[in-house]
Every structure is written in C-alpha cells, then in structure tokens.
Enzyme design. Sequence first.
Site, PDB file in Angstrom:
ATOM      1  N   LYS A   1     -29.121  35.124 -50.704  1.00 25.45           N
ATOM      2  CA  LYS A   1     -29.991  36.304 -50.643  1.00 25.45           C
ATOM      3  C   LYS A   1     -30.026  36.791 -49.195  1.00 25.45           C
ATOM      4  O   LYS A   1     -30.457  36.058 -48.305  1.00 25.45           O
ATOM      5  CB  LYS A   1     -31.398  35.921 -51.122  1.00 25.45           C
ATOM      6  CG  LYS A   1     -32.350  37.098 -51.251  1.00 25.45           C
ATOM      7  CD  LYS A   1     -33.590  36.702 -52.021  1.00 25.45           C
ATOM      8  CE  LYS A   1     -34.621  37.821 -52.021  1.00 25.45           C
ATOM      9  NZ  LYS A   1     -35.836  37.438 -52.746  1.00 25.45           N
TER      10      LYS A   1
ATOM     11  N   ASP B   1     -37.615  43.216 -63.694  1.00 32.93           N
ATOM     12  CA  ASP B   1     -36.428  42.704 -63.001  1.00 32.93           C
ATOM     13  C   ASP B   1     -36.749  41.420 -62.246  1.00 32.93           C
ATOM     14  O   ASP B   1     -35.845  40.779 -61.707  1.00 32.93           O
ATOM     15  CB  ASP B   1     -35.852  43.747 -62.035  1.00 32.93           C
ATOM     16  CG  ASP B   1     -36.902  44.317 -61.100  1.00 32.93           C
ATOM     17  OD1 ASP B   1     -37.920  44.836 -61.606  1.00 32.93           O
ATOM     18  OD2 ASP B   1     -36.727  44.232 -59.872  1.00 32.93           O
ATOM     19  N   ASN B   2     -38.017  41.032 -62.219  1.00 31.28           N
ATOM     20  CA  ASN B   2     -38.397  39.798 -61.524  1.00 31.28           C
ATOM     21  C   ASN B   2     -38.877  38.723 -62.497  1.00 31.28           C
ATOM     22  O   ASN B   2     -39.575  37.802 -62.109  1.00 31.28           O
ATOM     23  CB  ASN B   2     -39.492  40.084 -60.489  1.00 31.28           C
ATOM     24  CG  ASN B   2     -38.944  40.858 -59.290  1.00 31.28           C
ATOM     25  OD1 ASN B   2     -37.748  40.859 -59.051  1.00 31.28           O
ATOM     26  ND2 ASN B   2     -39.821  41.502 -58.549  1.00 31.28           N
TER      27      ASN B   2
ATOM     28  N   GLY C   1     -29.184  45.407 -47.589  1.00 29.17           N
ATOM     29  CA  GLY C   1     -28.578  44.185 -48.129  1.00 29.17           C
ATOM     30  C   GLY C   1     -28.994  42.921 -47.389  1.00 29.17           C
ATOM     31  O   GLY C   1     -28.507  41.829 -47.692  1.00 29.17           O
TER      32      GLY C   1
ATOM     33  N   ARG D   1     -29.128  42.737 -52.662  1.00 31.52           N
ATOM     34  CA  ARG D   1     -28.921  41.891 -51.480  1.00 31.52           C
ATOM     35  C   ARG D   1     -28.774  40.424 -51.879  1.00 31.52           C
ATOM     36  O   ARG D   1     -29.069  39.527 -51.108  1.00 31.52           O
ATOM     37  CB  ARG D   1     -30.063  42.050 -50.510  1.00 31.52           C
ATOM     38  CG  ARG D   1     -31.413  41.769 -51.127  1.00 31.52           C
ATOM     39  CD  ARG D   1     -32.410  41.521 -50.062  1.00 31.52           C
ATOM     40  NE  ARG D   1     -33.748  41.574 -50.600  1.00 31.52           N
ATOM     41  CZ  ARG D   1     -34.817  41.418 -49.875  1.00 31.52           C
ATOM     42  NH1 ARG D   1     -34.690  41.225 -48.594  1.00 31.52           N
ATOM     43  NH2 ARG D   1     -36.003  41.463 -50.419  1.00 31.52           N
TER      44      ARG D   1
END
Length: 543
Positions: A145, A292-293, A158, A126
Amino acid sequence: MPSPYGGGIYSYISLIHFEYFHIESTMKSVEQTFSSSLTADPIDNNQSRQVAEAHYSFVTPEFTENPLLVHSSAEMHKELGMDAMSAVEFLEIVSGNGKLQGQQPYAMAYGGHQFGHWAGQLGDGRAINIGELHGKTTDWALQLKGAGRTPYSRTADGYAVLRSSIREYLCSEAMFHLGVPTTRALSIIETNRDVLRDVLYNGNPAYEKGAVVCRVAPSFIRFGSFELFASRSDKKNLQKLVSYSAKKLGLDLTFDHKQDYLTFFEHILNSTVDLIVAWQRVGFVHGVMNTDNLSIHGVTIDYGPYGWLEEYDPNWTPNTTDAQNRRYRFGNQPGIAFWNLVRLANALYPLINETEGLQNVLSTFEPTFEKKYQQMMGEKLGLFEEDKHDESLVDDLTNILTKSKVDMTLFFRRLSGFNPEEIKDYLTVIEQDSYLDKAAFDAHTSEWERWLLAYSERLSSETTTKEERMAKMNKVNPKYVLRNYMAQEAIDAANEGNYSLVDELFSILKSPYSEQEDKEKWFVKRPSWADHKVGCSMLSCSS
Ligand code: AMP
Ligand code: MG
C-alpha cells in the site's frame, strides 16, 4: 536453488550481501490464482482510466531508492515462510523493487458506495498486489500500500504517508491479537519520498515522509468488487468473480442452482456479523465503512481514520470528514454493515433474478447480530448462564456509561475485579480512575449504585467462581488497545527517525489481554494534553 523472486530491479542494498544464495527459503509461491482465474485489463500502463470488462490491471510498483525497514512482523515472516530469507531479499520484495518468483504485480478493479452514494469505479489506487504465497495456516495474497500510481489512482498520487502507514501497521497486528478478524501486516518501510498531504483539509498542505505497508489477507476482494460489475451489467465478469471468491472462502459451490448464490451470500453475511460483534466488543470504530472497505472474508480492511471509544459514546466517530452526519459512528456500525450487505445483495441479484431468497438471508442479519451481541456483552460482564433479563442489564449499563462518560476499556477491564459485597468501594474505583468527566459521573452515582446492585444480584446466580469469572472476563476485555494518542506518539517519534515506540507498542499489543505490569502507563485514559492534539482523538481521511 534459484532466487525465489524473478528478475526485479536491484536497489543499492542488493549489492551489499547476497546471503540469500546460501539460505533455503521455505517460502512457497503459488500459482497467482487471482490473475489466472479472472480477466486482465489488456492495456498495460499505469495511466488513470476507466477499466472496462476486467478484474485487474498489471502494474509496476514505483522503484524506491534506499528503502528503509521501519518494522516487520516476525510472526508473519514465519507464517509466510519468509523467516529464512535474508534482509536484503526481504526488503526487495516489500519495497516493490523485486518480484516474488513467477508472480506479476497487479491492481484490482472495484467500485463502491461512499458515504451512502454510488461512487463508480474506485479500485486499487495505491495498492499493488505482489502475489500469493502458501502460508503455514492458509494461502495469502500480499499487497503493497503506497507503492505508486495505478490505472485506478484517479487524480491522486498512489502514495501513503508514514503517519497513516504506522497506524495501519500497528493496528492490524493489534486487532489480530485482540481476536478481531483483520488483514495482517508483514512490514512497513520508509520510501524516502516526500508526499504532500493536507492533514486537516484546511488548505495547508505540507510534505510528509512516504511509506509502504505490506499487508496480507486471504484476498482483497470487497463488497464493491461485485458492485462494479453489476453496475456495468457485466454478468460474465460478475459470475467469474463470484466463483473465484467462493473458492477463496473455502466454499464448494458450482453455482448451477440459485441456492449456491444464497449460500455464498449467507456466508459473507455471517462473517460480517461476527466482525461487527468483535468491533463492538473492543470499542473499535472503523470510521469509513464504505462498501469498498468491507472485505468478503469478514476481516477488518483499510485502516484509515479509525479509533477506539475512550469515553463510552455510541455517537462517537473518529472521522472528522463524517463529523456532521456521523454515518459511521460506533453505534451505527451494525446498521451500516446491514446497509452494505443490502448493496451486496443488489450486486448479486442479476445472477439470480429473484429477490425473495436474498431478502430471506438479509432478514437473518438482525436476529443473528442481536443474539451474538448479547452473548458477547454477557461475556464482557462475566455472565455465562442464560438469563432473559440480561438484555436490560446491558442496556442500562451502556446508558449510564454514556451519560457518565466512562472510559470503555478501563471500565470493562476493571470490572473483573468487582466485589459484589463492596459496591460503594467499587464506585470509588470507577470515579478515581476511569471517568473522563467528573461532573458527568457525579450526576449519576445513584444510577451507578442501582446498576451495580442489580449486577451483583445477577452474578450471584452464576455458577462460576470469582477466579474463573475474572480469568474469562480478562480474555474478552482487553487491557491495552491502540488509542489514537498512543499511535500519534509513535508517529511523532518515527518522523524524527526514532522507531523505538513503534516497536514497544507492537510488542505490548501482541498481548493485549496480559497484565504486563511494566506497561501500566498505557493503561490510562487519554491524557488531557492529547484532547485537542491533531491525530490524538479525531482524524481526517488524509493519508
Ligand atoms: P480509502 O478511502 O483509503 O478507502 O480509498 C478510497 C479510494 O481512493 C480507493 O480506490 C483508493 O485506492 C483511492 N485512494 C486513496 N488514497 C489514494 C492515493 N493517495 N492515491 C491513489 N488512490 C488513492
Ligand atoms: Mg479503501
């Protein structure tokens, strides 16, 4: 002068006033380096799918009818050279209805370990990159975002809701002014889209207002970006990503020697250490430190169910989804950063085929972190000269802070006013204003007396004057942080169409180390009404 954005779709607002034809915009689009240096997904649609052998997919942000600007950062307008841009043109760009000149929106592919488990392909589900700009201080990538689905959206919509977008918008600018490395925020708009979310994850979904934040960073590459290509044994694209990332990090590396990979890894490790030390300094808990962060730039990224320690508690996590295992609790953030760096080392391994060098770099994590952490805690305490006993002074303090449930921000901020001659009086100060639990505090007053005595003795060996010490301490111990209940109050008002509190908090948090006497009402422990209100202490991942 041509319009700085190419032929995007005009929303109704473009018809009102084309004042930007008369204004010389200072905004400088650059060649889109990410998409020109890396591999594009040949398929051009927003359908959810596995995207093989590509770093990104071209996408089109969803058209937003009548976007409404909730807030934007004048400082970021200036940094990006957008300050001379008309409101109309600005809204076109940050809603995704218009494009930056010569730039094509895209979503990035990445993978990641979530809560300790490999999750496969994730990617910008998203988030949509709308391009890159030469800023005043550096080059920036801009990302929307919540602007609709991409090939990486899996089964999700999304979108982002106003609630979580306000949290991200306010917090990223607050963190920047706290001196904590972070992605920045340029703007937040309402989309007029109703977005379905189950806030408590208890089977009661409800519609909320949709929103889009435009966030800004040197790049949005994460540890998980490398993991995706390593997991697929796609060495060619892994190498391309490493070379591109090194350039973005300002490293001049050719990667024709193993050492270049190690230098690259070491750079990321060191900036990650600095990031975690900064989080621990202000009591910030990220809440979802999945690979992933974690940004390769060592900046805080992806503000979800984050929070600030109120009562000091190393076991605290703001994330209800993690309440059981508390993997991402405050005290575990350094350990998890290391765990994530091990995953990154594994992802780089196929390019080196040798573990020793990577292990050597990893082995610097703990001593580097410990040294910087102790130095940072010393500064919080106003101790600037080296003393080998400081480590136990710090440990003893964090122990009694935990046991007596004292509010972290209030305690450290007030500590600069401590007078070594008046230990008993100082106990009253802590007791009256800072503790969250009287019984817990009362049970430990003698320990407090002992600690304050040791502290005052230690202070006497410092050469700084009381005034100098106070000034220095007040530069590292913030007076104002974005406690969850504060953000929630701003969200509640915004959901009623009143953005004044978003504006007020934004402006207070621009100067978190200043006294701001008329804002004292925010320098308090969390009010008891907020203890059990949704969004005011712990949060779910729903966003
Ligand atoms: P997060 O927990 O926000 O870091 O997101 C983890 C992954 O889920 C990322 O790949 C996100 O892009 C994706 N994601 C989260 N929320 C949504 C959403 N509403 N729509 C599409 N993808 C999402
Ligand atoms: Mg994320």
